[in-house]
Design a protein around this motif. Sequence first.
Motif, PDB file in Angstrom:
ATOM      1  N   GLY A 123      38.603  36.227  51.311  1.00  0.00           N
ATOM      2  CA  GLY A 123      38.480  36.590  49.837  1.00  0.00           C
ATOM      3  C   GLY A 123      37.899  37.778  49.742  1.00  0.00           C
ATOM      4  O   GLY A 123      37.399  38.318  50.511  1.00  0.00           O
ATOM      5  N   LEU A 176      38.653  47.662  48.484  1.00  0.00           N
ATOM      6  CA  LEU A 176      39.137  47.768  47.155  1.00  0.00           C
ATOM      7  C   LEU A 176      38.287  48.173  45.826  1.00  0.00           C
ATOM      8  O   LEU A 176      37.127  47.705  45.830  1.00  0.00           O
ATOM      9  CB  LEU A 176      39.776  46.309  46.787  1.00  0.00           C
ATOM     10  N   GLY A 183      42.897  48.709  42.470  1.00  0.00           N
ATOM     11  CA  GLY A 183      43.686  49.846  43.260  1.00  0.00           C
ATOM     12  C   GLY A 183      44.383  49.385  44.372  1.00  0.00           C
ATOM     13  O   GLY A 183      44.213  48.243  44.697  1.00  0.00           O
ATOM     14  N   PRO A 184      45.017  50.322  45.122  1.00  0.00           N
ATOM     15  CA  PRO A 184      46.069  49.999  46.238  1.00  0.00           C
ATOM     16  C   PRO A 184      45.254  49.524  47.706  1.00  0.00           C
ATOM     17  O   PRO A 184      45.604  49.081  48.589  1.00  0.00           O
ATOM     18  CB  PRO A 184      46.893  51.117  46.399  1.00  0.00           C
ATOM     19  N   MET A 243      41.310  33.386  36.034  1.00  0.00           N
ATOM     20  CA  MET A 243      42.290  34.016  36.534  1.00  0.00           C
ATOM     21  C   MET A 243      43.077  34.102  37.769  1.00  0.00           C
ATOM     22  O   MET A 243      42.455  33.572  38.585  1.00  0.00           O
ATOM     23  CB  MET A 243      41.984  35.659  36.445  1.00  0.00           C
ATOM     24  N   TYR A 286      45.293  35.800  40.771  1.00  0.00           N
ATOM     25  CA  TYR A 286      45.832  37.272  41.131  1.00  0.00           C
ATOM     26  C   TYR A 286      46.764  36.949  42.282  1.00  0.00           C
ATOM     27  O   TYR A 286      46.589  35.863  43.201  1.00  0.00           O
ATOM     28  CB  TYR A 286      44.743  38.116  41.640  1.00  0.00           C
ATOM     29  N   GLN A 317      48.507  38.812  45.689  1.00  0.00           N
ATOM     30  CA  GLN A 317      48.200  40.217  46.505  1.00  0.00           C
ATOM     31  C   GLN A 317      49.136  39.953  47.665  1.00  0.00           C
ATOM     32  O   GLN A 317      49.349  39.093  48.485  1.00  0.00           O
ATOM     33  CB  GLN A 317      46.866  39.914  47.270  1.00  0.00           C
ATOM     34  N   GLY A 338      46.598  45.837  46.974  1.00  0.00           N
ATOM     35  CA  GLY A 338      45.552  45.485  46.074  1.00  0.00           C
ATOM     36  C   GLY A 338      46.201  44.324  45.329  1.00  0.00           C
ATOM     37  O   GLY A 338      47.139  43.998  45.064  1.00  0.00           O
ATOM     38  N   PRO A 339      45.081  43.292  44.942  1.00  0.00           N
ATOM     39  CA  PRO A 339      45.501  42.256  44.174  1.00  0.00           C
ATOM     40  C   PRO A 339      45.899  42.787  42.796  1.00  0.00           C
ATOM     41  O   PRO A 339      45.792  43.828  42.110  1.00  0.00           O
ATOM     42  CB  PRO A 339      44.356  41.418  43.939  1.00  0.00           C
ATOM     43  N   LEU A 395      45.064  34.393  44.853  1.00  0.00           N
ATOM     44  CA  LEU A 395      43.533  34.370  44.804  1.00  0.00           C
ATOM     45  C   LEU A 395      43.200  33.758  43.152  1.00  0.00           C
ATOM     46  O   LEU A 395      43.752  34.277  42.335  1.00  0.00           O
ATOM     47  CB  LEU A 395      42.848  35.834  44.935  1.00  0.00           C
ATOM     48  N   LEU A 441      33.377  38.842  38.793  1.00  0.00           N
ATOM     49  CA  LEU A 441      34.248  37.790  39.183  1.00  0.00           C
ATOM     50  C   LEU A 441      33.666  37.088  40.609  1.00  0.00           C
ATOM     51  O   LEU A 441      33.288  37.807  41.449  1.00  0.00           O
ATOM     52  CB  LEU A 441      35.573  38.266  39.352  1.00  0.00           C
ATOM     53  N   PHE A 461      35.561  35.015  43.455  1.00  0.00           N
ATOM     54  CA  PHE A 461      36.942  34.807  43.979  1.00  0.00           C
ATOM     55  C   PHE A 461      37.046  33.552  44.900  1.00  0.00           C
ATOM     56  O   PHE A 461      36.023  33.196  45.573  1.00  0.00           O
ATOM     57  CB  PHE A 461      37.200  36.102  44.803  1.00  0.00           C
ATOM     58  N   GLY A 462      38.181  32.808  44.818  1.00  0.00           N
ATOM     59  CA  GLY A 462      38.530  32.051  45.938  1.00  0.00           C
ATOM     60  C   GLY A 462      38.994  32.799  47.126  1.00  0.00           C
ATOM     61  O   GLY A 462      39.076  33.837  46.960  1.00  0.00           O
ATOM     62  N   GLY A 463      39.098  32.103  48.359  1.00  0.00           N
ATOM     63  CA  GLY A 463      39.371  32.827  49.696  1.00  0.00           C
ATOM     64  C   GLY A 463      40.936  33.090  49.469  1.00  0.00           C
ATOM     65  O   GLY A 463      41.257  33.823  50.436  1.00  0.00           O
TER      66      GLY A 463
END
Lengths: 115, 111
Positions: A43, A90, A107-108, B34, B36, B38, B43-44, B88, B99, B101-103
Amino acid sequence: SQTIHQWPATLVQPVGSPLSLECTVEGTSNPNLYWYRQAAGRGLQLLFYSVGIGQISSEVPQNLSASRPQDRQFILSSKKLLLSDSGFYLCAWSVLSGSPGNEQFFGPGTRLTVL
Amino acid sequence: QKEVEQDPGPLSVPEGAIVSLNCTYSNSAFQYFMWYRQYSRKGPELLMYTYSSGNKEDGRFTAQVDKSSKYISLFIRDSQPSDSATYLCAIVQAAGNKLTFGGGTRVLVKP
């Protein structure tokens, strides 16, 4: 519309060398800015965030530093890279004062390999 | 115990199947949720955002939140090979700016 840029896209650096990654955001003013690192298959780890020029909060003690010299520019730096600094970096932005849920837009990314 | 737990997968499904993803969280102060997506080496991108218990639909995607159980889900209907990615979950406390995040769960949709 808003756009976020990161460069370089990929980077291979030797241990002990310096680092500078840049992130810029277009189409918005006064954004929150963030730097994350993502290790392979894992993550996102928040490294730094900024709510304004010159205002940096560090989340994790480490070999890295961040700066925000302009409203929409965020820089991640290191004086001497370690092997453990390898990863996918990121940058993200969110609206400074808007939705309390703070949706972030990424971003990318820059893929850094330290050898 | 991590604040946000997510099964890493991989989750492999045939094209057209329903993909079911979930996250559990431990902090009842979390209020906004949220999802996401990826793609590899990208990027996510934000897929869904919700802040209340219940369901929220957006096209083929449905986000579900159960605050009493501290459990959130994402369902993808009529899955396509282009849905193959890592998903994610991300959660934020009320009026917070960070935020958690989960893995991530890796999903593979096979044609």
